[in-house]
Enzyme design. Structure first.
Site, mmCIF file in Angstrom:
data_model
loop_
_atom_site.group_PDB
_atom_site.id
_atom_site.type_symbol
_atom_site.label_atom_id
_atom_site.label_comp_id
_atom_site.label_asym_id
_atom_site.label_seq_id
_atom_site.Cartn_x
_atom_site.Cartn_y
_atom_site.Cartn_z
ATOM 1 N N CYS A 141 0.694 -1.114 0.120
ATOM 2 C CA CYS A 141 -0.054 0.055 -0.045
ATOM 3 C C CYS A 141 0.933 1.368 0.020
ATOM 4 O O CYS A 141 1.382 1.729 1.008
ATOM 5 C CB CYS A 141 -0.810 -0.014 1.062
ATOM 6 S SG CYS A 141 -1.937 1.448 1.426
ATOM 7 N N CYS A 144 -0.373 4.129 2.067
ATOM 8 C CA CYS A 144 -0.431 4.103 3.460
ATOM 9 C C CYS A 144 1.093 4.270 3.999
ATOM 10 O O CYS A 144 1.414 4.852 5.018
ATOM 11 C CB CYS A 144 -0.677 2.536 4.058
ATOM 12 S SG CYS A 144 -2.007 1.811 3.303
ATOM 13 N N ASP A 145 2.046 3.693 3.363
ATOM 14 C CA ASP A 145 3.526 3.471 3.631
ATOM 15 C C ASP A 145 4.370 4.324 2.659
ATOM 16 O O ASP A 145 5.620 4.592 3.268
ATOM 17 C CB ASP A 145 3.830 2.027 3.496
ATOM 18 C CG ASP A 145 3.107 1.209 4.529
ATOM 19 O OD1 ASP A 145 2.546 1.863 5.511
ATOM 20 O OD2 ASP A 145 2.890 0.234 4.245
#
Ligand code: NDP
Length: 329
Positions: A141, A144-145
């Site tokens: 992701c 997200c990261d």
């Protein structure tokens, strides 16, 4: 059927942001929901570290901690959270019909409404080094990261819309992005390809596959192989992103609920209604486009409101029918 089969108003399947948000709303509406967590209590967010993009956490929050908070919030209003996997369902096609769900291949539960929030599972390449370095620089992701790799060099695998979108997202944050596409073309839409091709610090390697992610504790590099020439090359990276698709967790609903050709549940219009009355779908199980914790939570809320309205309408129909019966008696 045994008389002791439990009957509930609202069964929630799945314990990600969608399931817990549905539980918060359903319990506050007095639907006395029972939530079964599935095999991965907390869902995909428990596999990530810091969540920085969920509104309301100015300092960010640990993924597993956020899911524990959501669980406690749902329990505070009376949701029963149970560890268990729904392994089979028998859905009634009738309005007001009773649905049945089997937990752990053993116990049947009857429910007036079901909210499906079983999520989707990111696909991985299956390399041993990829498995070993998950949480150490390997992620499925980018949204997200990606932020953790600000100013650094990263690689991403995949040639679909997700990979193209995530590659350009990463290019905004990172120093350089190498995109590995296994064919000699991308599957992504022309518009997305155009964006990729016009991003300066994004290099696309066609006919190229990841052979091994290098590093002991954290990602330090990548060995790639050209699948036409067999030529190998190593590059230095600190982040390795996999964007080769997701698999929605819908196997148990096959043949009963409408799905698209990749298995995502189809909901009606802007609602969370499925083709079966009283069965609603929220979160990634019905969304292959946005797939964010906050959008999943939003549709969880919608599913609980849809379930509440369905029950209220069903009850008023039954009252009307009973009154008519009395009049005609
Ligand atoms: P897709 O299934 O569309 O693409 C997967 C990509 O990963 C393909 O390029 C595929 O290669 C590649 N791939 C699969 N397995 C491997 C492997 N083992 N090694 C290397 N590469 C691999 O998935 P997406 O997640 O990209 O998209 C899913 C759906 O969501 C699509 O319908 C997409 O259009 C949609 N979507 C739309 C968005 C938007 O409109 N903004 C954003 C994101 C997704 P190959 O082509 O060789 O099979």
């Amino acid at each position: 059927m045994s008389d002791t089969t439990e009957r509930i108003k609202c069964l929630i399947i799945g314990s990600g942001p969608a399931g817990y948000t549905a539980a918060i709303y359903a319990s506050r509406a007095d639907l006395k929901p029972v939530l079964y967590t599935g095999m991965e209590p907390g869902g995909q967010l428990t596999t990530t570290t810091e969540v920085d993009n969920f509104p309301g956490y100015p300092e960010g929050i640990d993924g597993p901690k956020m899911m524990m908070d959501l669980q406690q919030q749902a329990e505070r209003f009376g949701t029963q959270v149970r560890i268990g996997m729904v392994t089979e369902v028998e859905l009634s096609k009738e309005v007001g019909g009773i649905h049945r769900a089997c937990v752990d291949n053993a116990t049947w539960v009857e429910a007036e409404t079901i909210i499906i929030s079983t999520g989707a599972t990111a696909k991985y390449l299956g390399l041993p080094s990829e498995q070993r370095l998950r949480g150490g620089g390997v992620s499925a992701c980018a949204v997200c990261d990606g932020f953790f790799y600000k100013g650094q060099d990263v690689a991403i695998v995949g040639g679909g819309d997700t990979a193209a979108e995530e590659a350009t997202y990463l290019a905004n944050i990172c120093n350089k992005v190498t995109m590995l596409v296994r064919k000699d073309y991308m599957r992504a839409s022309k518009a997305m390809q155009h964006r990729v091709n016009n991003t300066k610090n994004l290099e696309v390697r066609y006919n190229t596959e990841a052979e091994e992610i290098l590093g002991d504790q954290v990602v330090e590099g990548l060995r790639m192989v050209n699948n036409q020439t067999g030529e190998k090359e190593e590059i230095k990276i600190t982040g390795f992103f996999v964007a080769i698709g997701h698999k929605p967790n819908t196997d148990i609903f096959k043949g009963q609920l409408d799905m698209d050709d990749t298995g995502y549940l189809i909901t009606k219009g802007k609602s969370t209604k499925t083709n079966i009355p009283g069965v609603f779908a929220s979160g990634d199980v019905q969304d292959k486009e946005y797939r964010q914790a906050v959008t999943a939570a939003g549709t969880g809320c919608m599913a609980a409101l849809d379930a509440e309205r369905y029950l209220a309408e069903k009850d008023s129909h039954m009252e009307e029918a009973n009154a008519e019966e009395k009049l005609n008696a």
